[in-house]
Design a protein around this motif. Structure first.
Motif, PDB file in Angstrom:
ATOM      1  N   THR A  43       0.614  -1.157   0.063  1.00  0.00           N
ATOM      2  CA  THR A  43       0.199   0.180   0.001  1.00  0.00           C
ATOM      3  C   THR A  43       0.719   1.162   0.278  1.00  0.00           C
ATOM      4  OG1 THR A  43      -0.380   0.034   2.823  1.00  0.00           O
ATOM      5  CG2 THR A  43      -1.600  -1.046   0.820  1.00  0.00           C
ATOM      6  N   GLY A  44       2.451   1.226   0.164  1.00  0.00           N
ATOM      7  CA  GLY A  44       2.934   2.337   0.342  1.00  0.00           C
ATOM      8  C   GLY A  44       2.949   3.013   1.841  1.00  0.00           C
ATOM      9  N   VAL A 256     -14.160  13.530  13.757  1.00  0.00           N
ATOM     10  CA  VAL A 256     -13.539  13.133  12.270  1.00  0.00           C
ATOM     11  C   VAL A 256     -12.669  13.869  11.831  1.00  0.00           C
ATOM     12  CG1 VAL A 256     -14.395  11.391  10.380  1.00  0.00           C
ATOM     13  CG2 VAL A 256     -15.248  10.998  12.995  1.00  0.00           C
ATOM     14  N   ASP A 257     -11.259  13.654  10.924  1.00  0.00           N
ATOM     15  CA  ASP A 257     -10.898  14.200   9.984  1.00  0.00           C
ATOM     16  C   ASP A 257     -12.059  14.565   8.923  1.00  0.00           C
ATOM     17  OD1 ASP A 257      -8.768  15.564  10.724  1.00  0.00           O
ATOM     18  OD2 ASP A 257      -8.288  13.191  11.618  1.00  0.00           O
ATOM     19  N   GLU A 258     -12.400  12.922   8.522  1.00  0.00           N
ATOM     20  CA  GLU A 258     -13.081  12.521   6.280  1.00  0.00           C
ATOM     21  C   GLU A 258     -13.497  11.488   6.854  1.00  0.00           C
ATOM     22  OE1 GLU A 258     -11.710  12.099   2.143  1.00  0.00           O
ATOM     23  OE2 GLU A 258     -10.150  12.630   4.079  1.00  0.00           O
ATOM     24  N   ILE A 259     -14.389  10.634   6.147  1.00  0.00           N
ATOM     25  CA  ILE A 259     -15.067   9.707   5.422  1.00  0.00           C
ATOM     26  C   ILE A 259     -15.116   9.081   4.313  1.00  0.00           C
ATOM     27  CG2 ILE A 259     -17.603   8.312   5.769  1.00  0.00           C
ATOM     28  CD1 ILE A 259     -18.450  10.123   8.602  1.00  0.00           C
ATOM     29  N   LEU A 260     -14.397   7.759   4.069  1.00  0.00           N
ATOM     30  CA  LEU A 260     -14.385   7.493   2.266  1.00  0.00           C
ATOM     31  C   LEU A 260     -15.276   6.423   1.971  1.00  0.00           C
ATOM     32  CD1 LEU A 260     -10.798   7.785   2.478  1.00  0.00           C
ATOM     33  CD2 LEU A 260     -12.112   9.525   1.185  1.00  0.00           C
ATOM     34  N   LEU A 261     -15.747   6.562   1.416  1.00  0.00           N
ATOM     35  CA  LEU A 261     -16.349   5.546   0.839  1.00  0.00           C
ATOM     36  C   LEU A 261     -15.679   4.898   0.005  1.00  0.00           C
ATOM     37  CD1 LEU A 261     -19.548   7.652  -0.734  1.00  0.00           C
ATOM     38  CD2 LEU A 261     -18.942   6.544   1.564  1.00  0.00           C
ATOM     39  N   ALA A 285     -17.049  -5.830   6.865  1.00  0.00           N
ATOM     40  CA  ALA A 285     -17.089  -4.966   7.899  1.00  0.00           C
ATOM     41  C   ALA A 285     -15.734  -4.438   8.608  1.00  0.00           C
ATOM     42  CB  ALA A 285     -17.983  -4.846   8.941  1.00  0.00           C
ATOM     43  N   GLY A 286     -14.996  -5.868   8.871  1.00  0.00           N
ATOM     44  CA  GLY A 286     -13.421  -5.493   9.511  1.00  0.00           C
ATOM     45  C   GLY A 286     -12.486  -5.375   8.615  1.00  0.00           C
ATOM     46  N   ALA A 287     -12.715  -5.495   6.842  1.00  0.00           N
ATOM     47  CA  ALA A 287     -11.283  -5.442   6.556  1.00  0.00           C
ATOM     48  C   ALA A 287     -11.840  -3.917   5.598  1.00  0.00           C
ATOM     49  CB  ALA A 287     -12.033  -6.381   5.207  1.00  0.00           C
ATOM     50  N   ALA A 288     -12.994  -2.784   5.799  1.00  0.00           N
ATOM     51  CA  ALA A 288     -13.288  -1.741   5.384  1.00  0.00           C
ATOM     52  C   ALA A 288     -11.875  -1.162   5.565  1.00  0.00           C
ATOM     53  CB  ALA A 288     -14.623  -0.822   5.677  1.00  0.00           C
ATOM     54  N   GLY A 289     -10.941  -1.102   6.531  1.00  0.00           N
ATOM     55  CA  GLY A 289     -10.045   0.182   6.578  1.00  0.00           C
ATOM     56  C   GLY A 289      -8.834  -0.444   5.639  1.00  0.00           C
ATOM     57  N   LEU A 290      -8.879  -1.272   5.225  1.00  0.00           N
ATOM     58  CA  LEU A 290      -7.495  -2.050   4.492  1.00  0.00           C
ATOM     59  C   LEU A 290      -8.377  -1.283   3.052  1.00  0.00           C
ATOM     60  CD1 LEU A 290      -4.852  -2.909   3.162  1.00  0.00           C
ATOM     61  CD2 LEU A 290      -6.287  -6.054   3.637  1.00  0.00           C
ATOM     62  N   ALA A 295      -8.341   1.432  -2.336  1.00  0.00           N
ATOM     63  CA  ALA A 295      -8.863   2.179  -3.264  1.00  0.00           C
ATOM     64  C   ALA A 295      -8.592   4.201  -3.067  1.00  0.00           C
ATOM     65  CB  ALA A 295      -9.880   2.513  -2.483  1.00  0.00           C
ATOM     66  N   HIS A 296      -7.805   4.168  -2.199  1.00  0.00           N
ATOM     67  CA  HIS A 296      -6.602   5.776  -1.757  1.00  0.00           C
ATOM     68  C   HIS A 296      -6.117   5.128  -1.619  1.00  0.00           C
ATOM     69  CE1 HIS A 296     -10.902   7.216  -2.284  1.00  0.00           C
ATOM     70  NE2 HIS A 296     -11.535   6.152  -0.928  1.00  0.00           N
TER      71      HIS A 296
END
Length: 412
Positions: A43-44, A256-261, A285-290, A295-296
């Protein structure tokens, strides 16, 4: 966006979360926080993982449920508690309720998978099946709470539950204080409310990024003033919430700073990567952070990122489907539709090319009748396994060069 300043008058405070940590200590697992070298390289970002899927019920939800139960007086405990849930909140509440001798009733929608009903019953809860949707079950649970003098335990919109969830951050930042960015899944907002409150109080300049499935952007819409539907079939059932909490929305708006989809394909890939790379089972749901990292990537490049593997309760059949679909996306698994002439040796000639390229044939099906080809024509669908997309493409080019019209059968 600049990080919001810590607010001394939030509904939940660092002191509340520290008190919850002392209260639940020894009854929940202090799960490990570990650096993932492979995911960092992929991911960098410098990636640290908090393995909440290693709790007894395989979810962080135990923390908030237990804190809530321990704060009840004797009379309240004796009457019992009730909740509406078909997932991790139900199991956490049922498990700790049974351990403490507190009667627990869980209302679930009628279509709830049998395995979830059985798992929750296995922890000692009384199950009531009512309605077709979660909203139906929720309303019925409130009615039963009033009729039977039971205490309703909300899965996220409750200050004592939020304080319990916040203990995740105390452990994570204690074990990995170098983290400068937390990416946290958001459904109703209870986890991010607790984790974000603790993290912001401990490290005022830490970056707090929420993540929601694209199909259920309810908190994203609430805080950003957007108008998007929340509906559809998502693999991230644990954050598929149509209406975020009132209390949680108030807290998240201030910290919160930001919410990503994130799209479904990225969530599926993240589930697959956790199993392949970390050898751990993580629910959608647990994999959403990764998934947000995938995605970004430029958004988090060079940052020291903390991800919470919030739960590991995923249906085994669904997990198998996710893994196979990921093989298709990566080019390792494919179905090729190859046009043939209906004469001896045609299929053999095709099979020789598969052998030449060492692409494994898994399944073959012929179709002569349901096709628009001439009567002497047919096609064969060949499901096969290659090393990667480039390996498969070399086979496809060779098939075309030998005069066989071929195209991949799309899966999505």
């Amino acid at each position: 966006m600049a990080s919001p300043a810590p607010s001394p008058d939030l509904p939940v405070t660092l002191a509340d979360i520290r008190a919850a940590a002392r209260r639940i200590e020894g009854a929940v697992v202090h799960t490990p926080t570990m650096r993932s070298g492979t995911l960092s390289e992929l991911t960098g970002a410098d990636v640290y993982l908090k393995f909440e899927n290693l709790q007894f019920t395989a979810s962080y939800k135990e923390r908030g449920a237990l804190n809530k139960l321990l704060l009840m007086d004797t009379a309240t405990r004796e009457r019992g508690v009730i909740a509406a849930s078909a997932g991790n909140h139900a199991q956490g509440l049922a498990y700790h309720g049974a351990r403490l001798g507190i009667p627990v009733t869980i209302v679930m929608p009628v279509p709830t998978p049998t395995i979830k009903v059985m798992q929750t019953e296995g922890h000692g809860a009384t199950i009531v099946l009512h309605g077709e949707t979660f909203d139906d079950a929720f309303r019925h649970a409130l009615e039963l709470a009033q009729a039977r003098s039971l205490t309703f335990v909300h899965p996220f919109d409750d200050a004592e539950v939020i304080a319990g969830q916040g203990t995740v951050a105390l452990e994570m930042l204690g074990d990995a204080p170098m983290i400068d960015t937390l990416i946290v899944p958001i459904g109703g907002g209870g986890l991010m409310s607790g984790v974000g409150t603790a993290a912001r109080a401990l490290w005022p300049h830490i970056e707090l990024v929420g993540v929601q499935a694209e199909l259920y952007p309810s908190m994203y819409c609430r805080l950003g003033g957007h108008d998007l539907p929340s509906s559809g079939d998502t693999i991230a059932e644990g954050i598929a919430v149509k209406e975020p909490g009132r209390l949680t929305a108030e807290i998240l708006a201030r910290i919160v700073d930001e919410i990503l989809l994130v799209p479904e394909a990225e969530i599926e890939t993240a589930v697959s990567l956790f199993l392949q790379i970390e050898k751990t089972v993580v629910e959608g749901a647990g994999a959403a952070g990764l998934a947000a990292l995938l995605a970004h990537p430029e958004r988090f490049k060079g940052k020291t990122v903390g991800l919470i593997l919030t739960g590991g309760n995923i249906d085994t059949r669904l997990l198998a489907n996710v893994l196979l679909r990921d093989l298709v996306r990566s080019g390792r698994l494919a179905r090729l539709r190859i046009q043939l002439q209906d004469r001896p040796g045609a299929l053999y000639a095709v099979a020789r090319l598969f052998d030449k390229h060492q692409v494994n044939i898994i399944e073959v099906s012929h179709q002569r009748i349901f096709t628009a080809l001439p009567a002497k024509g047919l096609f064969a669908d060949i499901e096969c396994e290659a090393r990667d997309a480039a390996h498969l493409q070399r086979l496809v080019e060779d098939l075309k060069a030998e005069g066989f019209p071929v195209r991949p059968v799309e899966t999505r």
